[in-house]
Design a protein around this motif. Structure first.
Motif, PDB file in Angstrom:
ATOM      1  N   ASP A  91       1.183  -1.104  -0.223  1.00 25.66           N
ATOM      2  CA  ASP A  91      -0.647  -0.161  -0.171  1.00 25.66           C
ATOM      3  C   ASP A  91       1.068   1.704   0.111  1.00 25.66           C
ATOM      4  OD1 ASP A  91      -1.744   2.080   0.776  1.00 25.66           O
ATOM      5  OD2 ASP A  91      -3.062   0.890   2.698  1.00 25.66           O
ATOM      6  N   SER A  92       0.940   1.429  -0.846  1.00 23.81           N
ATOM      7  CA  SER A  92       1.784   2.671  -1.186  1.00 23.81           C
ATOM      8  C   SER A  92       1.634   4.216  -0.855  1.00 23.81           C
ATOM      9  CB  SER A  92       2.672   2.755  -3.302  1.00 23.81           C
ATOM     10  OG  SER A  92       4.169   2.086  -2.935  1.00 23.81           O
ATOM     11  N   VAL A  93       0.171   4.298  -0.558  1.00 18.23           N
ATOM     12  CA  VAL A  93      -0.163   5.570  -0.572  1.00 18.23           C
ATOM     13  C   VAL A  93      -0.140   5.441   1.050  1.00 18.23           C
ATOM     14  CG1 VAL A  93      -2.804   6.739   0.006  1.00 18.23           C
ATOM     15  CG2 VAL A  93      -2.484   5.553  -2.297  1.00 18.23           C
ATOM     16  N   ALA A  94      -0.402   4.631   1.703  1.00 17.50           N
ATOM     17  CA  ALA A  94      -0.336   3.854   2.928  1.00 17.50           C
ATOM     18  C   ALA A  94       0.907   4.560   3.435  1.00 17.50           C
ATOM     19  CB  ALA A  94      -0.811   2.838   3.507  1.00 17.50           C
ATOM     20  N   ASP A 122      11.568   1.406   0.525  1.00 12.52           N
ATOM     21  CA  ASP A 122      12.299   0.234   0.240  1.00 12.52           C
ATOM     22  C   ASP A 122      12.796  -0.718   1.073  1.00 12.52           C
ATOM     23  OD1 ASP A 122      10.967   0.440  -2.604  1.00 12.52           O
ATOM     24  OD2 ASP A 122      12.307   1.187  -3.208  1.00 12.52           O
ATOM     25  N   ASP A 123      13.745  -0.797   1.665  1.00 10.55           N
ATOM     26  CA  ASP A 123      14.422  -1.376   2.760  1.00 10.55           C
ATOM     27  C   ASP A 123      15.226  -2.568   1.880  1.00 10.55           C
ATOM     28  OD1 ASP A 123      15.705  -1.636   5.358  1.00 10.55           O
ATOM     29  OD2 ASP A 123      13.799  -2.596   6.283  1.00 10.55           O
ATOM     30  N   LEU A 124      15.330  -2.385   1.373  1.00  8.59           N
ATOM     31  CA  LEU A 124      16.114  -3.449   0.875  1.00  8.59           C
ATOM     32  C   LEU A 124      17.455  -3.826   0.653  1.00  8.59           C
ATOM     33  CD1 LEU A 124      14.094  -3.386  -2.991  1.00  8.59           C
ATOM     34  CD2 LEU A 124      13.478  -4.670  -0.705  1.00  8.59           C
ATOM     35  N   GLY A 125      18.169  -3.064   1.631  1.00  8.43           N
ATOM     36  CA  GLY A 125      19.436  -3.065   2.336  1.00  8.43           C
ATOM     37  C   GLY A 125      20.412  -2.025   2.236  1.00  8.43           C
ATOM     38  N   ASN A 172       9.351  -2.419   1.981  1.00  6.92           N
ATOM     39  CA  ASN A 172       8.599  -2.379   0.443  1.00  6.92           C
ATOM     40  C   ASN A 172       9.266  -4.162   0.989  1.00  6.92           C
ATOM     41  OD1 ASN A 172       6.910  -2.756  -1.134  1.00  6.92           O
ATOM     42  ND2 ASN A 172       8.575  -1.553  -2.526  1.00  6.92           N
ATOM     43  N   PRO A 173       8.146  -5.168   1.232  1.00  6.97           N
ATOM     44  CA  PRO A 173       7.909  -6.368   1.389  1.00  6.97           C
ATOM     45  C   PRO A 173       8.550  -7.082   0.205  1.00  6.97           C
ATOM     46  CG  PRO A 173       6.068  -5.534   1.947  1.00  6.97           C
ATOM     47  CD  PRO A 173       6.288  -4.357   1.459  1.00  6.97           C
ATOM     48  N   VAL A 174       9.472  -6.254  -1.125  1.00  5.28           N
ATOM     49  CA  VAL A 174       9.677  -6.421  -2.480  1.00  5.28           C
ATOM     50  C   VAL A 174       9.161  -8.769  -2.376  1.00  5.28           C
ATOM     51  CG1 VAL A 174      10.738  -6.353  -4.580  1.00  5.28           C
ATOM     52  CG2 VAL A 174      10.432  -4.465  -3.030  1.00  5.28           C
ATOM     53  N   VAL A 175      10.657  -8.719  -1.908  1.00  2.00           N
ATOM     54  CA  VAL A 175      11.002 -10.479  -1.701  1.00  2.00           C
ATOM     55  C   VAL A 175       9.423 -11.101  -1.432  1.00  2.00           C
ATOM     56  CG1 VAL A 175      12.353 -12.309  -0.907  1.00  2.00           C
ATOM     57  CG2 VAL A 175      13.483 -10.326  -1.106  1.00  2.00           C
ATOM     58  N   GLU A 176       8.805 -10.798  -0.446  1.00  2.00           N
ATOM     59  CA  GLU A 176       7.535 -12.326   0.021  1.00  2.00           C
ATOM     60  C   GLU A 176       6.299 -11.452  -1.146  1.00  2.00           C
ATOM     61  OE1 GLU A 176       9.444 -10.156   2.272  1.00  2.00           O
ATOM     62  OE2 GLU A 176       8.939 -10.155   4.421  1.00  2.00           O
ATOM     63  N   PRO A 218     -10.319 -11.790  -9.664  1.00  2.02           N
ATOM     64  CA  PRO A 218      -8.838 -11.950  -9.245  1.00  2.02           C
ATOM     65  C   PRO A 218      -9.124 -11.410  -7.368  1.00  2.02           C
ATOM     66  CG  PRO A 218      -8.690 -10.699 -10.775  1.00  2.02           C
ATOM     67  CD  PRO A 218     -10.642 -11.471 -10.922  1.00  2.02           C
ATOM     68  N   ILE A 219      -8.501 -11.529  -6.367  1.00  2.00           N
ATOM     69  CA  ILE A 219      -8.488 -11.330  -5.298  1.00  2.00           C
ATOM     70  C   ILE A 219      -7.078 -10.598  -5.028  1.00  2.00           C
ATOM     71  CG2 ILE A 219      -9.451 -11.697  -3.237  1.00  2.00           C
ATOM     72  CD1 ILE A 219     -10.249 -14.024  -3.310  1.00  2.00           C
ATOM     73  N   PRO A 220      -7.051  -9.396  -5.076  1.00  2.89           N
ATOM     74  CA  PRO A 220      -5.641  -8.636  -4.840  1.00  2.89           C
ATOM     75  C   PRO A 220      -5.086  -9.310  -3.545  1.00  2.89           C
ATOM     76  CG  PRO A 220      -7.071  -7.647  -5.849  1.00  2.89           C
ATOM     77  CD  PRO A 220      -7.942  -8.351  -5.020  1.00  2.89           C
ATOM     78  N   LEU A 221      -3.628  -9.331  -2.951  1.00  2.00           N
ATOM     79  CA  LEU A 221      -2.999  -9.324  -1.551  1.00  2.00           C
ATOM     80  C   LEU A 221      -1.974  -8.052  -2.209  1.00  2.00           C
ATOM     81  CD1 LEU A 221      -2.170 -10.132   0.341  1.00  2.00           C
ATOM     82  CD2 LEU A 221      -0.082 -12.116  -0.639  1.00  2.00           C
ATOM     83  N   VAL A 222      -2.584  -7.029  -0.793  1.00  2.00           N
ATOM     84  CA  VAL A 222      -2.070  -5.958  -0.487  1.00  2.00           C
ATOM     85  C   VAL A 222      -1.435  -5.971   1.099  1.00  2.00           C
ATOM     86  CG1 VAL A 222      -1.993  -3.625  -0.789  1.00  2.00           C
ATOM     87  CG2 VAL A 222      -3.854  -4.522  -1.967  1.00  2.00           C
ATOM     88  N   PHE A 223       0.463  -5.821   1.103  1.00  2.00           N
ATOM     89  CA  PHE A 223       1.015  -5.302   2.152  1.00  2.00           C
ATOM     90  C   PHE A 223       0.578  -4.066   2.328  1.00  2.00           C
ATOM     91  CE2 PHE A 223       2.665  -9.311   0.108  1.00  2.00           C
ATOM     92  CZ  PHE A 223       2.815 -10.566   1.100  1.00  2.00           C
TER      93      PHE A 223
END
Length: 351
Positions: free
Chosen positions: A177-180, A289-292, A306-310, A333-338
């Motif tokens: 949820d990028s708006v959040a 992002d927090d990817l390292g 941003n849980p990209v790997v998941e 479709p049922i979106p999955l939103v982290f």
């Protein structure tokens, strides 16, 4: 004198389908069906064929199997980005890690499809319609690349990593949820007492760029503050460096900046340092992002996780479900939103 018989270099002949059928005590057609999905095969016959194939070391011919199953056992990873971004962007690297992990226990082959510079996506769309792959995971898509239309037109099973622009009720997707996330970062800066909060946005032809800017804008408007300090980058250091310079020329009193990716935040930190601005005392900085890389900047970067790997792993799992024989050809479709999380480090004060 006896001539030595050299047979050590003679390779064993691979077992055939007929030999598997004979060892399993079933007909050739039953063995073929058992090895290609188990359609109309009893559990006992399936077990016998599986055991015989394992004992003999039989490996099905992928081309022959494709004729029977009408499957290629291949899925495409579609990245409509130029090579330089694919090789340098941590988001894409993390996506590849997640997809590889999800496919490790399967027989699926991964086909990587990249866009050419200045390409509108037509070549990739044509490839997806041509039946070379069974399904696709689509990452980093843009408004005008034609991939959403290609998926809907071909009816190929596909999952987007990132919210699509159109037909959200018809396309499968995984997202954060990028708006959040944009709101979360901006509200944190507001709570620190910052009032001239700038934003370096991602490309506005991508939903991630739009949504993160929208979250920043919403938080400022709810605080009755101006949302005029915005400049656009393209998820690269160089464009963010230029954007930060432009923003400082526009308003030298900027006391905080929310940047739409950690990679761009690195460019912003360089510009702030060259302008003699201390981070976080003069200007607080938050990335996304927090990817390292965020843990290795100077100062270390507060960011939105941003849980990209998941997300990538979940996209493959959803695609494999769509490809399974038990899944409906066109499921609703049922979106999955982290939901995003804020990771506090030294680029914001009080840490």
């Amino acid at each position: 004198m006896t001539t030595p018989h050299h047979n050590s270099l003679v390779e064993a002949t691979p077992p055939t389908l007929d030999e598997v059928a004979a060892a399993a005590g079933v007909s050739r057609s039953t063995a073929s069906r058992a090895l290609n999905g188990g359609l109309r095969v009893s559990p006992a016959a399936q077990a016998s064929v599986d055991a015989a194939a394992k004992l003999l070391g039989y490996l099905p011919n992928r081309a022959a199997r494709s004729l029977v199953t009408r499957r290629t056992d291949s899925i495409a990873l579609v990245i409509p980005e130029p090579d330089e971004r694919v090789l340098s962007d941590p988001f894409i690297g993390a996506t590849l890690r997640g997809i590889s992990a999800a496919l490790a226990s399967t027989d699926q082959q991964l086909v990587l499809l990249l866009a050419r510079p200045d390409e509108d996506g037509g070549r990739i769309a044509k490839y997806l319609r041509s039946g070379y792959v069974d399904g696709a995971v689509i990452v980093s898509h843009h408004r005008q690349d034609g991939l959403e239309e290609a998926v809907l037109g071909s009816r190929i099973p596909a999952v987007f990593v990132g919210r699509p622009f159109h037909d959200e009720d018809l396309l499968h997707y995984i997202d954060v949820d990028s708006v959040a996330g944009g709101r979360l970062a901006t509200e944190y800066l507001l709570n620190l007492g910052r009032r001239r909060i700038a934003h370096i946005a991602g490309p506005q032809d991508m939903t991630a760029g739009n949504d993160r800017a929208q979250g920043w804008r919403d938080a400022l408007r709810e605080a009755n503050l101006a949302d005029d300090l915005i400049a656009q980058g393209n998820f690269t250091k160089s464009t963010a460096y230029q954007a930060m310079n432009d923003l400082l020329r526009q308003d030298p009193t900027i006391d905080a900046v929310f940047v739409a990716s950690d990679l761009m935040a690195e460019g912003a930190l360089t510009a702030l340092r060259e302008h003699g601005r201390s981070v976080p005392d003069d200007v607080a900085v938050i990335g996304f992002d927090d990817l390292g890389g965020a843990a290795n900047t100077s100062p270390t970067l507060t960011t939105v996780r941003n849980p990209v790997v998941e997300m990538a792993t979940s996209a493959v799992e959803q695609l494999l479900h769509l490809l399974s024989k038990n899944a409906a050809p066109r499921e609703t479709p049922i979106p999955l939103v982290f939901f995003p999380q804020l990771v506090i480090r030294n680029s914001t004060p009080g840490n």
